[in-house]
Design an enzyme around this catalytic site. Structure first.
Site, PDB file in Angstrom:
ATOM      1  N   ASP A  63      -2.950 -13.752  -1.221  1.00  0.00           N
ATOM      2  CA  ASP A  63      -3.089 -12.048  -0.378  1.00  0.00           C
ATOM      3  C   ASP A  63      -4.005 -11.364  -0.980  1.00  0.00           C
ATOM      4  OD1 ASP A  63      -2.079 -10.678   1.980  1.00  0.00           O
ATOM      5  OD2 ASP A  63      -1.443  -9.551   0.273  1.00  0.00           O
ATOM      6  N   GLU A 103      -7.861 -14.752   0.322  1.00  0.00           N
ATOM      7  CA  GLU A 103      -8.145 -13.773   1.282  1.00  0.00           C
ATOM      8  C   GLU A 103      -9.239 -12.906   0.821  1.00  0.00           C
ATOM      9  OE1 GLU A 103      -6.214 -10.298   4.242  1.00  0.00           O
ATOM     10  OE2 GLU A 103      -5.513 -10.452   2.265  1.00  0.00           O
TER      11      GLU A 103
HETATM   12  C1  NOJ Z   1      -3.208  -9.168   3.870  1.00  0.00           C
HETATM   13  C2  NOJ Z   1      -2.387  -9.744   4.948  1.00  0.00           C
HETATM   14  O1  NOJ Z   1      -2.956 -10.649   5.768  1.00  0.00           O
HETATM   15  C3  NOJ Z   1      -1.664  -8.529   5.732  1.00  0.00           C
HETATM   16  O2  NOJ Z   1      -0.899  -9.186   6.822  1.00  0.00           O
HETATM   17  C4  NOJ Z   1      -0.985  -7.799   4.795  1.00  0.00           C
HETATM   18  O3  NOJ Z   1      -0.432  -6.688   5.502  1.00  0.00           O
HETATM   19  C5  NOJ Z   1      -1.696  -7.218   3.598  1.00  0.00           C
HETATM   20  N1  NOJ Z   1      -2.572  -8.351   3.213  1.00  0.00           N
HETATM   21  C6  NOJ Z   1      -0.872  -6.607   2.535  1.00  0.00           C
HETATM   22  O4  NOJ Z   1      -0.278  -7.774   1.859  1.00  0.00           O
END
Ligand code: NOJ
Length: 531
Positions: A214, A275
């Site tokens: 993440d 990500e």
């Molecule tokens: C990215 C995640 O995909 C999202 O759902 C989340 O709210 C944020 N990061 C914070 O962790």
């Protein structure tokens, strides 16, 4: 699993299974509920493994199921090495891993290293210990400005709206790039890295095949936490230009990824995908150097409108970005943070037709594909009533932005009325629309024309046909509003028509089409595979 013929020897190694895999994102809350409380759980996923095997995917990505007060539905982690009772327990997780492997499905899980929950034992200790303590040094605490310290330490805003700083009782402020319930960790503190290494080993020892990381472009913060230049227009959305944004993509982040990679390399055949919301191709590629992440999401396809030029540009960027580092490109059309693509492409029959076409484009591309649960059923976003909204964005935007709940509505499995077999209980955590009766997995499984059958067919061809070999594409000349490319290795041709009228089909034999052909013409809103 099919392997490309022209891969480098170490890449052709079967242990690098992810290089052309199709992953399926399970948004755990919304996939399947086994205990009747209206929220999806680990045993629910286990009960649907047969379906996933039949669909033809290679691996699952499970969104966070760790102990959490659920301020951001699990992306606020209070204990990264345990399962939240809402989703099951460690024994349920072990059962899931064992059975998934028996179904030939790999299991990958989310890792949230940028922040914790405000209920994490470390943050609670930091609140108690006070300014200057070792406990506070695990997070980003600072004194405020102004004569009484009431001005936040800098001008950073939270990704969910409002300031990125919250003041605690003794007057200090802590940083949270997301909700106040998600305090950012201080990655300059070696304890933070040591704890993440412990978490990685904990799950690797339990048999997970990989991780989705993440906010992989977050974590490292710049020295002195400088203000965002107020003259700079950062743009909206998450994929703004990070080159001008001190909150993300700081060079220190790469040392963190090298640490993560070292631990994963102790376990052959395991992987990590990041990500990475970084726009610049060269800076994006840095995350995929051989000693960092194996894969990085490329979000260009998900951001492109249904327009051949825009889609082609996203494909060229996605491929170009990874070429210098030898990593596979990683494609996705939907996830739990954006409106579903059926809706983005116009909704209704038109949106579904275009979604099929874009699925063919995506699955024709070299590299890795991530599907989002429910897209194989053609689910659209749901216009939820305001009382049902739960995303923190709704609250933090002062009820001006509805947030991401519309793409997170529980999956309809069977039957004619909600909860469509999602739960044995009566209600679901977000309400399902009655109209989903025609979109259940049950109603689509035996219908050869359904979206589900289309996905199964496309996935089966992608896996079995040598036409999909090779890492490079060549583009053909095509009429305005259209494109056609050919996989250089195996020879598959994929053509897309986003123009208003039919166009001649490229030569070749049709392997699969996203909709009916019009004689020798490719109709609008349609794509085709040819060999
Ligand atoms: C990215 C995640 O995909 C999202 O759902 C989340 O709210 C944020 N990061 C914070 O962790």
């Amino acid at each position: 699993m099919r392997r490309s013929s022209d891969l480098q020897p170490e890449i052709a190694d079967e242990s690098a299974w992810w290089r052309d895999a199709v992953f399926y994102q399970v948004y755990v809350r919304s996939f399947a509920d086994a205990n009747g409380d209206g929220v999806g759980d680990l045993d629910g996923i286990r009960s649907r493994l047969g379906y996933l095997e039949l669909l033809g995917v290679d691996a699952l990505w499970l969104t966070p199921f760790f102990t959490s007060p659920m301020a951001d539905h699990g992306y606020d982690v209070a204990d990264p090495r345990d399962v939240d009772p809402l989703f099951g327990d460690l024994a349920a997780f072990d059962r899931l891993v064992t059975e998934a492997h028996a179904h030939n499905l790999k299991i990958t899980i989310d890792l949230v290293p940028n922040h914790t929950s405000d209920r994490h034992a470390w943050f609670q200790a930091a609140l108690r210990a006070g300014p200057g303590s070792v406990e506070r040094d695990r997070f980003v605490f600072r004194d405020g400005g102004g004569f009484d310290g009431s001005v936040p330490p800098n001008n950073w805003s939270s990704q969910f709206g409002g300031p990125a700083w919250t003041r605690v009782a003794d007057g200090q402020w802590y940083l949270h790039l997301f909700a106040p319930e998600q305090p950012d960790l201080n990655w300059d503190n070696p304890e933070v890295a040591a704890d993440l290494a412990r978490t990685l080993r904990f799950w690797l020892d339990r048999g997970v095949d990989g991780f989705r990381i993440d906010v992989a472009h977050g974590m490292a913060k710049p020295y002195g936490l400088p203000n965002i230049d107020p003259r700079v227009e950062l743009g909206s959305g998450i994929l703004h230009d990070n080159a001008l944004d001190p909150r993300f993509d700081n060079d220190g982040v790469h040392e963190i990824h090298r640490m993560i990679r070292k631990v994963i390399d102790e376990y052959p055949g395991r992987m990590a995908v990041g990500e990475i919301w970084v726009k610049d191709d060269e800076r994006y590629a840095r995350y995929l150097r051989p000693d960092e992440l194996h894969l990085g999401f490329s979000f260009g396809l998900l951001q492109a409108p249904f327009d051949a030029d825009a889609v082609r540009s996203a494909v060229e960027h996605g491929l170009g970005a990874v070429r210098s580092v030898g990593a596979p490109a990683t494609w996705t059309l939907s996830n739990h943070d954006v409106p579903r693509h059926v809706t983005r492409y116009g909704g209704g029959d038109l949106g579904a037709r275009r979604a099929r076409a874009m699925t063919l484009v995506e699955l024709a591309l070299p590299g890795v594909v991530y599907l989002y649960n429910g897209e194989e059923l053609g689910l659209p976003d749901v216009e939820l009533p305001e009382w049902a909204l739960q995303d923190p964005i709704w609250l933090r935007s002062g009820h001006t932005l509805r947030g991401r709940d519309g793409c997170r509505v529980p999956v309809p499995w069977e039957g004619d009325t909600p909860p469509f077999g999602f739960t044995q209980g009566v209600t679901t955590w977000l309400p399902q629309p009655n109209e989903w009766a025609g979109l259940t997995a049950e109603s689509q499984l035996e219908d050869p024309e359904s979206m589900l059958s289309f996905y199964r067919h496309a996935l089966e061809l992608r896996k079995s046909q040598p036409a999909f070999n090779g890492d490079e594409l060549e583009w053909y000349g095509a009429p305005p509003g259209c494109f056609a490319f050919r996989r250089k290795g195996g020879g598959l041709i994929c053509a897309l028509n986003t123009s208003g009228g039919p166009v001649p089909l490229p030569p070749g034999e049709i392997l699969l089409a996203s909709g009916p052909m019009d004689g020798n013409q490719l109709p609008p809103d349609t794509a085709v595979w040819l060999v």
